[in-house]
Enzyme design. Structure first.
Site, PDB file in Angstrom:
ATOM      1  N   HIS A 127       0.760  -1.280  -0.039  1.00  0.00           N
ATOM      2  CA  HIS A 127       0.180  -0.100  -0.035  1.00  0.00           C
ATOM      3  C   HIS A 127       0.863   1.297   0.074  1.00  0.00           C
ATOM      4  CE1 HIS A 127      -3.485  -2.298   0.510  1.00  0.00           C
ATOM      5  NE2 HIS A 127      -3.506  -2.655   1.764  1.00  0.00           N
ATOM      6  N   ASP A 164      -2.841 -10.727  -2.485  1.00  0.00           N
ATOM      7  CA  ASP A 164      -3.501  -9.955  -0.890  1.00  0.00           C
ATOM      8  C   ASP A 164      -4.746  -9.730  -1.267  1.00  0.00           C
ATOM      9  OD1 ASP A 164      -2.170  -8.480   1.877  1.00  0.00           O
ATOM     10  OD2 ASP A 164      -3.796  -7.630   0.805  1.00  0.00           O
ATOM     11  N   HIS A 166      -6.307  -7.274  -0.216  1.00  0.00           N
ATOM     12  CA  HIS A 166      -6.467  -5.801  -0.556  1.00  0.00           C
ATOM     13  C   HIS A 166      -5.745  -5.274  -1.990  1.00  0.00           C
ATOM     14  CE1 HIS A 166      -7.009  -6.007   3.537  1.00  0.00           C
ATOM     15  NE2 HIS A 166      -8.048  -5.557   3.442  1.00  0.00           N
ATOM     16  N   ASP A 253      -4.888 -12.818   3.723  1.00  0.00           N
ATOM     17  CA  ASP A 253      -6.223 -12.165   4.387  1.00  0.00           C
ATOM     18  C   ASP A 253      -7.599 -12.285   3.663  1.00  0.00           C
ATOM     19  OD1 ASP A 253      -4.972 -10.598   2.281  1.00  0.00           O
ATOM     20  OD2 ASP A 253      -4.918  -8.998   3.892  1.00  0.00           O
TER      21      ASP A 253
END
Lengths: 316, 225
Positions: A127, A164, A166, A253
């Site tokens: 990120h 991931d 996200h 996740d």
């Protein structure tokens, strides 16, 4: 069996977010102890961390950002850029150790001492933007790794896969104009999940158009959707791009038991992802793959998923 | 929220006696689809839309020569001849909600904004409104959407907001679907954080149900049938 590296360092536990923060040292402890108990650890080649040279951090991040981050840690601020990014005095150094360890692993793979590797690092990176910390990430580990492969080792085409749950906004933004780095991400649909980017119409900019590909998955869709997207989007894209090296943002996740997301990927779904990526690696990169830990917050399941992932990498 | 902050101020305008060629150039250069027509006294007398322009243009099915000849003729006519007269306007004190209802009812693409004397102050297009909605929903900022099912009783919202506030999380927006289920409400807080694990745990502990957004989607589909 492959010569698979395992990057781990006790110092990665020293980055201490506030009590109750999901990105906790216990994540790495749970992974390490599971690998030790199951005997997998003995079959891996352990790599320790080292501090990254700042010039490699500067390949992705602005120098003012790097200094701002160092200062926030030295001053003892509770967080950096956003309350999500909880820090302690050691965070800056540990983030440098995460990058430095990964660069060492890349050297080992490029000089042929390792076939592939898993990097159990904290803090995560995908990120982190050029000049902003986001979503528990400070330095963009995988983006720096790709720049290092280009500049230090002269690798022509690099494929980054990000599973991931996200979207890796920082990684995408770093390479969206670069046709030599292909960024592929599969993640929960941005209308529901952090950080709100990674829609299917984000396909790169300028010269880089066609070298960014996103597969957003709606909540609850699970394994079937993941399998369909990987086969329909990732595999043909990478078969045509023919990466010489593959870097993986490995976030665990997306699992059905992880409260951070809602896509409901199962343990078998994760096995499928690893298997398909390894097929691409075999076809295109001569086995060269460096997998870097991003998210994964259910401490009961994360170590199992990582062990399964590493067993496949190491072929054991 | 008022429209005064989101309208385009000092919009590009044209005189009713100007030639269509001039209007065409103004629309192309400024990338606009609606050109307010203002006379010498500053009064709004019409609006020229891209639809008006297309109606006036020669058919692309004509052969090249006839097309060019007709086009040359068309371009010398005046704006007054093709503009939409008596356009729907809105006063500057209107809210977004008022404007939305007018746009939906009148089926127009843009609304000139006028003062009490009918003088032109600005123009508001559906695109401006879209941009304001992107802002209101909080789309520009990174965050996570929660989907919570709560009883339709007073005080439920406070409890949810208290739980979120305890975790020191900021809100991007909160949407509520009122008739989701009998005696229930679906509440959608958009939280400006990646860190939703603890807040989800607490909501579940307090007995709230986290809804699967896909169930909402499927229920909407069946309602439409």
């Amino acid at each position: 069996m492959k010569r698979t590296g395992f990057l781990f360092d006790e110092r990665y536990l020293l980055h201490l977010p506030f009590e109750g923060h999901p990105e906790s040292p216990a994540r790495l402890q749970s992974i390490h102890s599971r690998l030790a108990v199951s005997g997998v650890l003995d079959k891996l080649i352990l790599i320790n961390a080292e501090i990254a040279n700042q010039r490699w951090i500067e390949a992705v991040h602005k120098i003012q950002y790097i200094l701002r981050f160092e200062e926030a840690c030295i001053m003892g601020f509770p967080d950096f850029d956003h309350q999500d990014n909880s820090i302690c005095r050691d965070t800056y150094e540990i983030a440098l150790l995460a990058v430095g360890g990964i660069l060492r692993v890349i050297d080992e793979v490029m000089n042929g001492s390792l076939d592939n590797a898993f990097c159990a690092v904290r803090p995560p990176g995908h990120h982190a933007e050029v000049d902003t910390a986001m979503g528990f990430c400070y330095f963009n580990n995988i983006a720096i790794a790709a720049k290092y492969l280009q500049k230090k080792w002269g690798v022509g085409r690099i494929g980054i896969i990000d599973f991931d749950v996200h979207h890796g906004n920082g990684t995408q933004h770093t390479f969206e104009g670069d046709p030599t780095v292909f960024y592929y991400s599969i993640h929960e649909h941005p209308s529901f999940a952090y950080p709100g980017t990674g829609r299917e119409f984000e396909t790169g900019k300028g010269e880089g158009v066609g070298f960014t590909l996103n597969s957003p998955v709606l909540p609850g869709r699970g394994d079937d959707e993941y399998k369909a997207m990987i086969l329909k989007h990732l595999v043909p894209a990478f078969d045509s791009f023919k990466p010489e090296f593959i870097l993986l943002s490995a976030g665990f996740d997306a699992h059905e038991s992880d409260l951070m997301s809602g896509v409901n990927l199962t343990t078998q779904g994760y096995d499928f992802l690893t298997d398909e990526i390894l097929k691409l690696v075999d076809r295109h990169t001569g086995g060269r793959l460096v997998s870097i830990l991003e998210g994964g917050y259910n401490l009961d399941v994360l170590p199992i998923l990582v062990e399964n992932h590493i067993r496949r990498l190491a072929d054991i | 929220m008022f429209i005064s902050g989101m309208m385009a101020k000092e919009p590009v305008t044209i005189h009713p006696d100007a030639q269509i060629s001039e209007a065409r150039e103004l629309m192309q250069v400024n990338h606009i689809r609606h050109l307010p027509v203002v006379d010498g006294s500053g009064a709004l007398v019409g609006i020229l839309t891209d639809r008006d322009m297309r109606d006036a243009m020669p058919s692309i099915l004509l052969d090249k020569e006839s097309y060019e000849m007709t086009l040359a003729k068309v371009l010398t006519h005046t704006v007054r001849e093709i503009m939409t007269k008596n356009p729907q306007t809105i006063p500057v004190y209107y809210t977004i909600e008022d404007t939305l209802m007018v746009l939906q009812k009148k089926k127009v693409g843009a609304l000139p904004v006028v003062d009490e004397d009918g003088g032109l102050l600005g123009i508001l297009s559906t695109r401006d409104l879209l941009a304001s909605f992107i802002d209101v929903i909080g789309l520009g900022e990174p965050g996570t959407l929660l989907c919570i099912l709560a009883d339709d009783r007073q005080g439920q919202m406070k409890k949810i907001i208290d739980i979120i506030t305890e975790e020191k999380i900021s809100f991007g927006s909160v949407l509520v679907a009122r008739h989701w289920d009998k005696d229930k409400r679906a509440i959608f807080p958009y939280l400006l954080t990646n860190n939703v694990m603890n807040v989800k745990k607490k909501l579940l502990e307090k007995g709230y149900e986290l809804i699967d957004p896909m169930k909402l989607y499927l229920s909407q589909i069946s309602q439409k049938k």
